[in-house]
Every structure is written in C-alpha cells, then in structure tokens.
Write an enzyme that holds these catalytic residues in place. Structure first.
Site, short mmCIF file in Angstrom:
data_model
loop_
_atom_site.label_atom_id
_atom_site.label_comp_id
_atom_site.label_asym_id
_atom_site.label_seq_id
_atom_site.Cartn_x
_atom_site.Cartn_y
_atom_site.Cartn_z
N HIS A 1 -28.52 16.37 -28.61
CA HIS A 1 -29.32 15.32 -27.96
C HIS A 1 -28.47 14.10 -27.58
O HIS A 1 -29.01 13.03 -27.31
CB HIS A 1 -30.46 14.87 -28.88
CG HIS A 1 -31.52 15.91 -29.05
ND1 HIS A 1 -32.48 15.82 -30.03
CD2 HIS A 1 -31.76 17.06 -28.40
CE1 HIS A 1 -33.28 16.88 -29.95
NE2 HIS A 1 -32.88 17.64 -28.99
N CYS B 1 -18.69 1.33 -15.53
CA CYS B 1 -18.29 2.65 -16.04
C CYS B 1 -16.77 2.66 -16.16
O CYS B 1 -16.07 2.29 -15.21
CB CYS B 1 -18.74 3.73 -15.06
SG CYS B 1 -17.96 5.33 -15.32
#
Ligand code: APR
Length: 234
Positions: A109, A136
């Site tokens: 997950h 990023c």
C-alpha cells in the site's frame, strides 16, 4: 508436521498498534477521526489536496515519535535466521518493520516516507512535508502526492505476491481485520493450494474462518512466541 520451507507473512495496522500508531477500524481509530472518502481516495485528493497532504504530513511526522515493538523485531530475527524463503508483505505505510531490522519488506500500500510525482509518475524517498508543494526531485514539477495506495488504486507488486502465495507452505496474517481486498483474499488463495494458514490477531477478524489456526492476543507477545517455534523447528 511437514517441514516449512516457504513462508509468506502479511501484516496490518495491528502490528504497529503497540508502538502507538492508531489502527484504522478500531474504536477511535483513523477512520473514525477522518472520512475515508476525503483522505484516502484520488477523488478526495482532487477535491481538497490541502486536507490530504496535511493528513499524510502529520502521519509522516508522527513516525519520529514512535518505535518498533517486539513483534517487528521478532520478524526481523526470523528474516535473519530462517533458512527457507520468507516474504514479508505489509499493508502498513509506516517504516517500523525496517526500523525493527527487517531488510526485505514489500509495502503493497506504499510508504509514508516516499513521494509519488503526479507529473513524471516516479517514486522518490521522501521525509518532509508536502503541503508547501515541494518540487519533485526527478522532474522538478511541484506535483508530489503521498506514495500511498488509495481506495480504487492498484496495490504494488501484486504479481510477485500472488506468485509467492502459490508457492508458500505457510501463510501467516498478523494484525489485520481482513476488511480490505485484495489483501483480505490472500488466505483463500493459499487455502486453494492446501498450504498451512495461521492468524495472529488481537481478536477475531473477518478472515478468521478461513485460517486453519487462529491465535488471539497482542502481536507483541504472539509474534515472538511464534517465531521461536518456527526457528526451534527449522
Ligand atoms: N496486536 C494484534 N492485533 C491487533 C492489535 C495488537 N496489539 N491491535 C489491534 N489489532 C488488530 C485489530 O483487532 C484489527 O483486526 O489489528 C486489526 C487492524 O485492523 P484495521 O484497523 O482494519 O487495519 P488493517 O487491517 O491494516 O487495514 C487494512 O485498510 O484502511 C485501509 O489501506 C488501509 O492498509 C489499510 C487497510
């Protein structure tokens, strides 16, 4: 008793409960504090990114004030000393398995300490807030989101997990309610092969009826006990 050569372990929020991390569905748990639709779906993120980034920033920050417990450490010992194949799959996004000493952890997950860029779709190690829209590290776009698998999204490395389940001699589920698929379906996958199945959980879960054996109590005592048994038998 048949020799155990290949073990697959699935852990859930219950293994981190004794470290002070809230589980999701217990009384007062995370899903009573927050609406799943708001903080754990792509639609919720699109609707209110500040709310979602703030939610995961707080969970990431809280990791600094918790420590792994005896259950995490026992699984790390199993990884070190078990001569057979071991795959540790966790639904948890915390880093307590690694801080407990496990080296090979599959986070199906995702992870709080990872960022996913919505622009270049690359994942990067990340241990800082995202609410201020940082760039990023790979493409510099200000498009980072928590690298957590939300409802409606595909968990990571499912092919590898199903391949290991099909080969396992033993499947062990620790600290999970069996309420969320595909993880909740792993025990039935293993049942089909006839391999052994064991549940270690505080109390009965939705999956309990599918396990050959279920032991109920805190993971902090059940897991070290079980690891001692396996290593004594190996
Ligand atoms: N020791 C062992 N088990 C425990 C302990 C403990 N100390 N404390 C709680 N548990 C058990 C509870 O009885 C419950 O069955 O852990 C389970 C936790 O269940 P959930 O809160 O539903 O968490 P989990 O099963 O990990 O949730 C699955 O749902 O919300 C999504 O993506 C999220 O990964 C998560 C998934």
């Amino acid at each position: 008793m048949a020799e155990i050569k290949r073990i697959v372990i699935l852990t859930g929020a219950g293994i981190s409960a004794e470290s002070g991390i809230d589980t999701f569905r217990s009384a007062g748990g995370l899903w009573e504090q927050h609406r799943v639709e708001d903080v754990a779906t792509p639609e919720g993120f699109a609707r209110n990114p500040d709310l979602v980034l703030g939610f995961y920033d707080a969970r990431r920050e809280a990791l600094a004030s918790v420590e792994p417990n005896d259950a995490h450490r026992a699984l790390a010992r199993l990884e070190r000393e078990f001569a057979g194949d071991l795959l540790l799959v966790t639904q948890n996004v915390d880093d307590l398995h690694e801080r407990g000493g496990s080296r090979r952890v599959l986070h199906m997950h995702g992870e709080l300490k990872s960022a996913l860029c919505a622009a270049c779709e690359m994942r990067s190690a990340w241990d800082a807030p995202m609410s201020d829209r940082p760039q990023c590290p790979i493409c510099q776009a200000p498009s980072l989101r928590p690298d957590v698998v939300w409802f409606g999204e595909m968990p990571y490395q499912m092919e590898r997990i199903y391949a290991a389940l099909s080969q396992a001699d033993l499947f062990v589920s620790i600290g999970t309610s069996g309420a969320v698929y595909p993880a909740a379906g792993f025990v039935q996958e293993v049942q089909r092969t006839g391999a052994d199945t064991l549940e270690l959980n505080l109390d009965a879960s939705d999956g309990t009826p599918f396990f050959r054996e279920a032991r109920h109590g805190p993971a902090g005592s059940l897991v070290p006990q079980w690891v001692d048994e396996v290593l004594a038998r190996a």
